[in-house]
Design an enzyme around this catalytic site. Structure first.
Site, PDB file in Angstrom:
ATOM      1  N   ARG A 262      41.625  36.645  39.221  1.00  0.00           N
ATOM      2  CA  ARG A 262      42.422  36.318  39.426  1.00  0.00           C
ATOM      3  C   ARG A 262      41.667  34.359  38.986  1.00  0.00           C
ATOM      4  NH1 ARG A 262      41.146  33.268  44.405  1.00  0.00           N
ATOM      5  NH2 ARG A 262      40.396  35.244  45.295  1.00  0.00           N
ATOM      6  N   HIS A 266      42.355  31.215  45.455  1.00  0.00           N
ATOM      7  CA  HIS A 266      43.324  32.465  46.679  1.00  0.00           C
ATOM      8  C   HIS A 266      44.752  32.151  46.889  1.00  0.00           C
ATOM      9  CE1 HIS A 266      44.323  35.604  50.066  1.00  0.00           C
ATOM     10  NE2 HIS A 266      44.038  34.481  50.100  1.00  0.00           N
ATOM     11  N   TYR A 275      33.248  31.049  46.156  1.00  0.00           N
ATOM     12  CA  TYR A 275      32.134  32.037  46.274  1.00  0.00           C
ATOM     13  C   TYR A 275      31.853  33.536  44.733  1.00  0.00           C
ATOM     14  CZ  TYR A 275      37.076  32.712  46.483  1.00  0.00           C
ATOM     15  OH  TYR A 275      38.517  32.498  46.234  1.00  0.00           O
TER      16      TYR A 275
END
Length: 366
Positions: A262, A266, A275
């Site tokens: 990705r 998100h 992260y």
């Protein structure tokens, strides 16, 4: 005679043929790529470029307040397009919330595919028209639905296969395990496609499972597991097409894990820099699904600069039309909230609808 003496504990199936290959299956960039159909590759390329532009436009619409949220599939377009192209018109696609592009590639109107994320309807399209189930926001709940539809179709004698899409995070949900177990026992004609993009929001895969791969989980259910390079659209399409054919012929379900990434956060509400490192994202850009396919097509003289320009211009026209239509304020009836939830409204829904109707009438009279 004991249970052990009867050997009923022994595996019903030799596990060896169910195991995935050690490395993800690839086609583009290999000698086998020379035999791939030129027309199919051209179609894939057009869909990938349009898909990338669709993702970017939808992301921009969130910043303009036209969408409440958008979970981008940028970087995962190969999985999205391949899933749509692997199915016959009579088959069903069961997408997750990130699979808007797969629905569009299947034929759903681009604006209608965004209606849920706009907050206007439970789903903005007729699922039966293109045989695309409603986009599923709860994790993995679409998987038992896919199994139920496919199993019922087989009982009725209908030649139908269901392809259910889920992310790596969804494999940690109970629905995932229940769906695979039921489908395996009843040999339901279902293909499970796991898009392993590395993170369940901010949780890396290593903190979700200790399995060698998600594809290895198939062995526990007695079904084949396939591991594929999710950024190689030709490989994903080949694996899914084979799995769909196997399901249609009565061979039962297959679990396919596509290794992808990705590129965006998100959703627009997520800060991915908390992260993961920028260097990790940049490394994956070298394996961009569009670039991978473009290199392979240029090697076979199936793509030139003029075709690239024409494809990009077509994608821009699609994006312009999407912007124009999304900038129109929808005329909504609040009572539509209760439409198309159940064929026969429950007593609770009727009560809630009556309450809302009374409130609307009071407001109109004030």
């Amino acid at each position: 005679m004991t249970v052990l003496d009867q050997h009923v504990w022994q595996p019903r199936t030799d596990p060896a043929p169910l195991l995935p290959d050690p490395e993800p299956y690839r086609l583009l960039g290999t000698p086998e790529a020379g035999a791939l159909d030129a027309g199919l590759l051209t179609t894939m390329y057009g869909q990938l470029v349009r898909g990338r532009r669709y993702n970017r436009q939808a992301t921009a619409l969130t910043k303009q307040g036209r969408l409440a949220v958008y979970p981008s599939s940028t970087g995962q377009e190969a999985c999205e397009v391949a899933a749509a192209l692997a199915l016959e018109p009579r088959d069903w696609l069961f997408p997750s919330y990130r699979d808007t592009l797969a629905a569009v590639a299947r034929g759903v109107d681009p604006v209608e595919a965004l209606t849920l994320l706009r907050g206007d309807w439970h789903t903005g399209y007729d699922p039966r028209e293109h045989r695309v189930a409603p986009l599923s926001t709860p994790l993995a709940t679409q998987l038992p639905h896919a199994v139920g539809l496919a199993h019922a179709a087989r009982l009725k004698g209908d030649d139908v296969v269901a392809l259910a899409m889920v992310g790596d995070g969804g494999t940690s949900e109970g629905d995932f395990h229940e769906a695979l177990n039921f489908a395996a026992v009843w040999r339901s004609p279902v293909v499970f496609l796991v898009q392993n993009n590395g993170f369940a929001i901010s949780v890396p895969l290593a903190k979700q499972t200790a399995a060698p791969s998600l594809a290895h989980k198939a062995v526990g259910y007695g079904i084949p597991g396939r591991l594929v390079d999710g950024n190689d659209i030709a490989a994903v399409h080949a694996v899914l097409t084979e799995a769909v054919a196997r399901a249609r012929e009565g061979g039962g379900p297959t679990l396919v894990e596509a290794i992808t990434y990705r590129m965006d956060a998100h959703t627009n509400a997520d800060d991915a820099t908390r992260y993961r490192e920028d260097a990790e994202v940049e490394a994956w850009r070298e394996h961009d699904p569009i670039a991978v396919l473009e290199r392979a097509m240029r090697e076979r003289d199936l793509l030139d600069d003029a075709m690239v320009r024409d494809t990009e211009q077509d994608a821009e026209r699609m994006a312009a039309a999407l912007r124009e239509r999304m900038n129109e304020d929808a005329v909504l009836d609040p009572m539509d909230l209760f439409a198309h939830v159940y064929a026969e409204p429950t007593p609770q829904l009727r009560e809630q609808a009556a309450m809302l109707r009374a409130e609307l009438e009071a407001e109109a009279q004030s």
